[in-house]
Design a protein around this motif. Structure first.
Motif, PDB file in Angstrom:
ATOM      1  N   PHE B 108       0.886  -1.138   0.088  1.00 56.78           N
ATOM      2  CA  PHE B 108      -0.189  -0.080   0.073  1.00 56.78           C
ATOM      3  C   PHE B 108       0.846   1.224  -0.144  1.00 56.78           C
ATOM      4  N   SER B 109       0.840   1.977  -1.138  1.00 57.78           N
ATOM      5  CA  SER B 109       1.794   3.189  -1.176  1.00 57.78           C
ATOM      6  C   SER B 109       1.015   4.195  -0.415  1.00 57.78           C
ATOM      7  N   ASN B 110       2.175   5.091   0.252  1.00 55.15           N
ATOM      8  CA  ASN B 110       1.742   6.290   1.342  1.00 55.15           C
ATOM      9  C   ASN B 110       0.993   5.787   2.475  1.00 55.15           C
ATOM     10  N   HIS B 111       1.144   4.493   2.735  1.00 52.71           N
ATOM     11  CA  HIS B 111       0.652   4.189   3.999  1.00 52.71           C
ATOM     12  C   HIS B 111       1.667   4.328   5.092  1.00 52.71           C
ATOM     13  N   PRO B 112       1.257   5.228   6.116  1.00 52.33           N
ATOM     14  CA  PRO B 112       2.200   5.758   7.204  1.00 52.33           C
ATOM     15  C   PRO B 112       2.614   4.734   8.202  1.00 52.33           C
ATOM     16  N   TRP B 113       2.064   3.581   7.939  1.00 50.27           N
ATOM     17  CA  TRP B 113       2.213   2.922   9.427  1.00 50.27           C
ATOM     18  C   TRP B 113       1.968   1.326   8.974  1.00 50.27           C
ATOM     19  N   LEU B 114       2.586   0.847   8.090  1.00 47.93           N
ATOM     20  CA  LEU B 114       2.269  -0.407   7.313  1.00 47.93           C
ATOM     21  C   LEU B 114       3.353  -1.494   8.053  1.00 47.93           C
ATOM     22  N   LYS B 115       2.774  -1.706   9.281  1.00 49.43           N
ATOM     23  CA  LYS B 115       3.647  -2.578  10.223  1.00 49.43           C
ATOM     24  C   LYS B 115       2.818  -3.897  10.585  1.00 49.43           C
ATOM     25  N   PRO B 116       3.540  -5.042  10.833  1.00 51.59           N
ATOM     26  CA  PRO B 116       3.060  -6.304  11.073  1.00 51.59           C
ATOM     27  C   PRO B 116       1.937  -6.115  12.143  1.00 51.59           C
ATOM     28  N   VAL B 117       0.859  -6.944  12.154  1.00 54.82           N
ATOM     29  CA  VAL B 117      -0.188  -7.013  12.876  1.00 54.82           C
ATOM     30  C   VAL B 117      -0.160  -8.147  13.840  1.00 54.82           C
ATOM     31  N   ARG B 118      -0.095  -9.594  13.432  1.00 56.59           N
ATOM     32  CA  ARG B 118      -0.177 -10.499  14.176  1.00 56.59           C
ATOM     33  C   ARG B 118       0.959 -11.624  13.868  1.00 56.59           C
ATOM     34  N   TYR B 119       1.526 -11.347  12.829  1.00 57.71           N
ATOM     35  CA  TYR B 119       2.601 -12.470  12.518  1.00 57.71           C
ATOM     36  C   TYR B 119       2.123 -13.889  12.389  1.00 57.71           C
ATOM     37  N   PRO B 120       1.072 -13.882  11.399  1.00 57.50           N
ATOM     38  CA  PRO B 120       0.413 -15.229  11.126  1.00 57.50           C
ATOM     39  C   PRO B 120       1.285 -16.214  10.501  1.00 57.50           C
ATOM     40  N   TYR B 121       1.333 -17.380  10.843  1.00 54.06           N
ATOM     41  CA  TYR B 121       2.088 -18.313  10.299  1.00 54.06           C
ATOM     42  C   TYR B 121       2.244 -18.395   8.811  1.00 54.06           C
ATOM     43  N   ASN B 122       1.057 -18.028   8.206  1.00 58.76           N
ATOM     44  CA  ASN B 122       0.976 -18.259   6.709  1.00 58.76           C
ATOM     45  C   ASN B 122       1.114 -16.792   5.795  1.00 58.76           C
ATOM     46  N   ARG B 123       2.070 -15.651   6.489  1.00 64.16           N
ATOM     47  CA  ARG B 123       2.062 -14.660   5.992  1.00 64.16           C
ATOM     48  C   ARG B 123       3.169 -14.636   4.965  1.00 64.16           C
ATOM     49  N   VAL B 124       3.237 -13.832   4.070  1.00 62.77           N
ATOM     50  CA  VAL B 124       4.244 -13.842   2.830  1.00 62.77           C
ATOM     51  C   VAL B 124       5.543 -13.060   3.173  1.00 62.77           C
ATOM     52  N   ALA B 125       5.390 -12.419   4.298  1.00 58.90           N
ATOM     53  CA  ALA B 125       6.554 -11.567   4.843  1.00 58.90           C
ATOM     54  C   ALA B 125       7.437 -12.571   5.403  1.00 58.90           C
ATOM     55  N   SER B 126       8.615 -12.472   5.470  1.00 58.10           N
ATOM     56  CA  SER B 126       9.419 -13.248   6.329  1.00 58.10           C
ATOM     57  C   SER B 126       9.975 -12.864   7.749  1.00 58.10           C
ATOM     58  N   GLU B 127       9.747 -11.583   8.072  1.00 60.53           N
ATOM     59  CA  GLU B 127      10.106 -11.053   9.301  1.00 60.53           C
ATOM     60  C   GLU B 127       9.785 -11.850  10.479  1.00 60.53           C
ATOM     61  N   TRP B 128      10.348 -11.769  11.478  1.00 62.51           N
ATOM     62  CA  TRP B 128      10.059 -12.441  12.782  1.00 62.51           C
ATOM     63  C   TRP B 128       9.780 -11.496  13.788  1.00 62.51           C
ATOM     64  N   TYR B 132      10.531  -6.545  14.555  1.00 60.83           N
ATOM     65  CA  TYR B 132       9.341  -5.684  14.253  1.00 60.83           C
ATOM     66  C   TYR B 132      10.062  -4.129  14.321  1.00 60.83           C
ATOM     67  N   PRO B 133       9.609  -3.419  13.376  1.00 61.91           N
ATOM     68  CA  PRO B 133      10.156  -2.080  13.114  1.00 61.91           C
ATOM     69  C   PRO B 133       9.700  -1.125  14.092  1.00 61.91           C
ATOM     70  N   PHE B 134      10.081  -1.022  15.433  1.00 58.88           N
ATOM     71  CA  PHE B 134       9.481  -0.163  16.500  1.00 58.88           C
ATOM     72  C   PHE B 134       9.955   1.332  16.068  1.00 58.88           C
ATOM     73  N   TYR B 135       9.015   2.105  16.157  1.00 57.58           N
ATOM     74  CA  TYR B 135       9.320   3.761  16.182  1.00 57.58           C
ATOM     75  C   TYR B 135      10.392   4.249  17.062  1.00 57.58           C
ATOM     76  N   LYS B 136      11.351   5.050  16.486  1.00 49.23           N
ATOM     77  CA  LYS B 136      12.488   5.540  17.154  1.00 49.23           C
ATOM     78  C   LYS B 136      12.497   6.828  17.163  1.00 49.23           C
ATOM     79  N   ILE B 137      13.107   7.400  18.093  1.00 47.66           N
ATOM     80  CA  ILE B 137      13.107   8.914  18.203  1.00 47.66           C
ATOM     81  C   ILE B 137      14.889   8.979  18.729  1.00 47.66           C
ATOM     82  N   ASP B 138      15.286   9.749  17.723  1.00 46.04           N
ATOM     83  CA  ASP B 138      17.065   9.804  18.205  1.00 46.04           C
ATOM     84  C   ASP B 138      17.234  10.779  19.057  1.00 46.04           C
TER      85      ASP B 138
END
Ligand code: SF4
Lengths: 254, 503
Positions: B108-128, B132-138
Motif C-alpha cells: 500500500f503506497s503512502n501508508h504511514p504505518w505499514l507494520k505487522p499486525v499478528r505475525y500469522p504463520y502463513n504470512r508472505v513476509a519473512s520478518e520475525w 518488529y520495526p519499532f518507532y524510534k526517536i533519536d
C-alpha cells in the motif's frame, strides 16, 4: 467511612471454606463416566463427532487432556457418556487422564512422582510464574480467580509471582504458539532449579482444538518433564488448587 | 449517497448475499467511492479483507451507512500490485490495510504505518517477532522502556515499547501476535459446524458468548434457519450477563490498581456471583456451550430464571453501593480523572468501536445501529460518556452494569420460558457462493464475523474481527503525555484482547 463499614458488613464471608469438598452446580462438566455397554457403531459415531479428537472408539476411551468439555457427546449419546460435576481431575501422569468405558474411578495425583528433591525443597509453599501461550484467556482468568477472595489459594502458600527468578515452577496455558515458543523457553531457563512444570487446560495439555494448527510449536513439551496436568476448558479454580495441594501433599482428601 | 456509487445495499443483521450480486469495481473507483462514503461520520467500515483466488486477490468491503444498512462492494487485484493506501486519507483504515499487506504481500503506497499486525504463520513476509520495526526517536534526552511479551501478572502476552522523557511517555508502541494460533484458517478448513462453533466460542474466553453468537448468526443465515423468539431473547440475556461479569471484574482490577482493597475484593466476589450464575445455567462459568446454531441445550427454565433474578438483584444493589462510594473517594478520583484522556476526534479518527468510542462521546453500539435478535424489539439506548479518561471508562462500566441488569430482569419478567426449546442443529446446509456477515456488540464493542462459501456450500474463507483490532490504538494514544506509572490503570481501563487480536 460509614459507607465502607456498611459495604464490608454486607460483603460478608466470601471464601470457600472447604476447598477439598466444595460442591459445584450439577451442570458443571467435570469427570465423565462412559457406559460399559456402548455398541461398536455408537462408539464409532462418538469418535467421529467429537470436535477435539478426545474420543477413541476401540477400545472406547475419552481423553480429558484433549477434551474441551463441550458435552456434545453426552447430548448425542446420553446412554453412553455422562459428565459428573467431580472437579478433581488433575493428574501427574498423562495416561491417568484417559477415562475408559465401564470404569467409574476418581482421577488422582500420584504424589510419589514428584521428584524427592523438589518436594524437600518446596516444603509447603509454592511460587509460580505463569506463561500464557496462545490460550483464549479463560484459563488465565481462572488462575487469577484461584487467588481471589473466594478461592484464596494464598492460604495454602501457593502464589503467582512476577518474575521467573522468584518462582519454583511455571504454569503454562494455551496450545503454545510458534510466536510464544522462544519467550516460554527463556522463562523456563530463568526459573531456578529444581522447578516444576504445570499444564493448565486442554489446549496446553494436548493442543486442544488447535492440535493440528501449523501456528503452534509444542517442542518445549518434548524437552521437559511435566509434573501436573490440569484439564478443563477452562480448568476450574478448584481443579487447579486441588491438583496442586495433592501434588504437594498439603492435606489429604477426605 | 452519491448516485454514481456502486454497491449492494442490504438491511438487517446478519446479512447474507450471493457473491455475484456484489459489484466489482476497479481500484480507482473503489478508492474514490470508499473515501467519499467514509468521509461521512455516520458511516464506518465494518470489514475489509482479501480472499485469495487461484490467480488474484478478491477484496471485500462492508460499510455500515447512516441508514444502518450494510453496503457491500469489492475489487480484485494481483498480489504483487501496488495500491494507493486508503489510510493516507482515512486513518481508521490503517489496521485493515496492514493486515492485508502482512498476510498477502500487497503493497500500500503512502501508508504511514505499514507494520505487522499478528505475525500469522502463513504470512508472505519473512520478518520475525524480533524484527518488529519499532518507532524510534533519536535523542540523548529520551529513554526506552520495554515490557513483555510475558507481563508481570497472569496476563496474555504482548510487547509494549515506551519512549519516555523522564517519567513522561511520549509514545507507546504495542507489538502483538504472540497469541496467534491460526483461528481463521481453522474456521475455513472443512471441519464440522460443531467444531467451528466451538472454535468460535474459544476465540476470546471473556467473550465466549459474543464470538460464539457471531458465528451462530452466520451459520443460521447461511442455512436460512429462523430461530424461535424465545431463543433470541435468551441469547441477549446471555450476552448481557457476559457484559456485566466482565465490567464488574474490570472494576475490581481498577480498584486493585489504585490500592482500593475493599473495591477489589467486593467486585471480585460479585463477579464470582455472576459467573457462577452462568455456570448454574449452562455448566460453564464463561458461557461456553450456551450458544449453538438453530437451538440450545440450555433453555431458561423456571429454576434458572429464579436463580438469575435472585443473583442479579443482589449484584445490582451491592455493585452500585460500591461504585457510588468508589466514585466519591478523593484518592480514587485523583487517579481516575484526567488520566488516559482521549477526545471524540481521536477515537473517531482511529475508528474506535464500542466502549472505547462511547467513553469519549462517540456513539458506537451495534445493539442500536445494527440491531440483531431481541435488540430489534426494544430501542437500546447506549450509555455514552464524554470524559474520555479512566474515570469515564469506569463510570461507563458501572452504568452499563445497571442498564444490563435492568434489561435482563425486564426480559425475564415478560416471558414464561415454557416453550420447549429447539435443540441445536450441526448438520446445516449452507448456501453456495454466498457472503455472510454478522455484527454483535460484545462488551468491548463491535465483533464482526464474515464467511464466504464455495460452490458446494462449504465455508471457504472466514474473517473474524474483535473490537480490539481497532481499539489497541486507543490505548497507545491514551498514555501519551501521561506518567509511565499510569500505564497499568490505562491498560486495565480498556482491557483489550490479545487472543481476540492475534487470531
Ligand atoms: S465433551 Fe469432550 S469428549 Fe465429548 S464431544 Fe466434547 S470434546 Fe469430545
Amino acid at each position: 467511612m460509614i459507607n465502607e463499614i456498611k459495604i464490608l458488613h454486607d460483603h460478608g464471608i466470601q471464601y470457600v471454606k472447604d476447598l477439598r469438598n466444595a460442591i459445584l452446580t450439577p451442570l458443571f462438566r467435570g469427570r465423565p463416566i462412559i457406559s460399559g455397554s456402548v455398541t461398536e457403531a455408537d462408539a464409532a459415531s462418538l469418535e467421529a463427532m467429537c470436535p477435539s479428537g478426545a474420543i477413541t472408539a476401540v477400545p472406547l476411551t475419552l481423553d480429558l487432556g484433549k477434551c474441551v468439555f463441550c458435552r456434545e457427546c453426552e447430548f448425542a449419546f446420553p446412554h453412553a457418556v455422562r459428565f459428573t460435576n467431580d472437579y478433581h481431575i488433575a493428574a501427574s501422569r498423562r495416561e491417568d487422564l484417559v477415562v475408559r468405558a465401564g470404569e467409574d474411578r476418581p482421577i488422582t495425583v500420584d504424589t510419589t512422582l514428584l521428584r524427592k528433591k523438589v518436594r524437600k525443597l518446596l516444603g509447603p509453599s509454592l511460587k509460580l510464574r505463569q506463561v500464557s501461550a496462545a490460550g483464549d484467556n479463560s484459563c488465565e482468568m481462572e488462575l487469577n480467580a484461584s487467588g481471589n477472595v473466594n478461592f484464596d489459594m494464598g492460604r495454602m502458600g501457593i502464589e503467582f509471582v512476577a518474575s521467573p527468578r522468584h518462582a519454583d515452577g511455571i504454569v503454562i496455558t494455551g496450545p503454545i504458539s510458534k510466536n510464544m515458543a522462544e519467550a516460554l523457553q527463556i522463562c523456563y531457563e530463568a526459573t531456578p532449579e529444581p522447578k516444576i512444570v504445570v499444564l493448565v487446560g486442554s489446549d496446553a495439555i494436548s493442543g486442544g482444538l488447535y492440535a493440528n494448527s501449523p501456528a503452534l510449536d509444542r517442542s518445549f513439551l518434548e524437552r521437559y518433564h511435566v509434573d501436573l496436568y490440569v484439564p478443563g476448558n477452562p480448568a476450574h479454580p478448584l481443579t487447579f488448587i486441588n491438583g496442586l495441594m495433592d501434588l504437594l501433599g498439603i492435606e489429604d482428601r477426605k | 449517497m452519491h448516485e454514481n456509487h456502486q454497491y449492494l445495499r442490504v438491511g438487517g443483521n446478519p446479512v447474507v448475499v450471493d457473491l455475484a450480486a456484489i459489484p466489482v469495481l476497479d481500484y480507482g473507483r473503489f478508492y474514490s467511492q470508499t473515501s467519499h462514503i467514509l468521509r461521512n461520520p455516520d458511516c464506518r467500515c465494518v470489514a475489509y479483507f482479501a480472499k485469495p483466488t487461484s490467480t488474484t486477490l478478491d477484496f471485500f468491503m462492508a460499510i455500515s451507512d447512516e441508514r444502518n444498512d450494510i453496503l457491500l462492494y469489492r475489487h480484485q487485484c494481483e498480489q504483487t500490485q501496488e495500491l494507493e493506501a486508503l489510510t493516507a486519507q482515512l486513518p481508521a483504515m490503517h489496521i485493515y490495510e496492514r493486515e492485508i499487506a502482512e498476510r498477502y504481500g500487497v503493497t500500500f503506497s503512502n501508508h504511514p504505518w505499514l507494520k505487522p499486525v499478528r505475525y500469522p504463520y502463513n504470512r508472505v513476509a519473512s520478518e520475525w517477532m524480533d524484527s518488529y520495526p519499532f518507532y524510534k526517536i533519536d535523542s540523548t534526552e529520551l529513554h526506552e522502556v520495554g515490557v513483555g511479551p510475558i507481563h508481570a501478572g497472569v496476563i496474555e502476552p504482548g510487547h509494549f515499547r515506551f519512549i519516555c522523557n523522564g517519567e513522561k511517555v511520549l509514545h507507546l508502541e504495542i507489538q502483538l501476535g504472540y497469541q496467534h494460533r491460526g483461528v481463521e484458517t481453522l474456521l475455513a478448513d472443512g471441519s464440522s459446524t460443531l467444531r467451528k462453533m466451538i472454535i468460535s466460542e474459544n476465540i476470546a474466553g471473556d467473550s465466549a458468548v459474543s464470538h460464539g453468537l457471531a458465528f451462530a448468526l452466520c451459520a443460521e443465515a447461511l442455512a436460512d434457519v429462523a430461530i424461535h423468539p424465545q431463543l433470541a431473547l435468551e441469547r441477549v440475556i446471555a450476552q448481557e450477563m457476559e457484559r456485566i461479569a466482565v465490567h464488574i471484574g474490570d472494576t475490581a482490577a481498577l480498584c486493585g490498581d489504585v490500592a482500593y482493597q475493599l473495591g477489589l475484593v467486593v467486585c471480585e466476589a460479585l463477579r464470582t456471583v455472576m459467573i457462577n450464575t452462568t455456570q448454574f445455567w449452562c455448566g460453564n462459568r464463561f458461557g461456553k456451550g450456551l450458544i449453538r446454531p438453530a437451538g440450545t441445550h440450555y433453555p431458561i427454565t423456571a429454576e434458572v430464571k429464579a436463580e438469575v433474578v435472585k443473583n442479579l438483584t443482589k449484584v445490582r444493589k451491592e455493585y452500585l453501593q460500591l461504585t457510588e462510594t468508589l466514585f466519591g473517594l478523593p484518592s480514587v478520583l485523583a487517579r481516575f480523572e484526567g488520566i488516559g484522556e482521549l477526545t471524540t476526534e481521536q477515537v473517531r479518527g482511529i475508528g474506535a468501536v464500542g466502549m472505547a468510542a462511547r467513553m469519549a462521546n462517540l456513539e458506537r453500539d451495534v445493539r442500536r445501529s445494527n440491531p440483531y435478535l431481541a435488540y430489534a424489539f426494544f430501542e437500546h439506548q447506549p450509555v455514552v460518556k464524554d470524559g474520555g479518561d479512566v474515570m469515564a471508562r469506569a463510570e461507563l462500566r458501572s452504568e452499563e452494569v445497571a442498564q444490563s441488569i435492568d434489561r435482563i430482569l425486564q426480559m425475564l419478567d415478560g416471558v414464561d420460558f415454557d416453550v420447549k426449546a429447539a435443540t441445536p442443529n450441526f448438520s446445516l446446509q449452507y448456501r453456495p457462493n454466498a457472503l455472510v456477515l454478522s455484527l454483535v456488540e460484545g462488551w468491548r464493542g463491535e465483533i464482526c464475523h464474515a464467511a464466504i462459501t464455495d460452490g458446494s456450500g462449504a465455508i471457504a474463507h472466514y474473517k473474524v474481527k474483535d473490537p480490539s483490532f481497532h481499539n489497541w490504538f486507543a490505548l497507545a494514544l491514551a498514555v501519551r503525555n501521561q506518567e509511565i506509572s499510569d500505564f497499568p490503570i490505562c491498560n486495565k481501563s480498556f482491557n483489550l484482547s490479545y487472543c481476540g487480536n492475534d487470531l
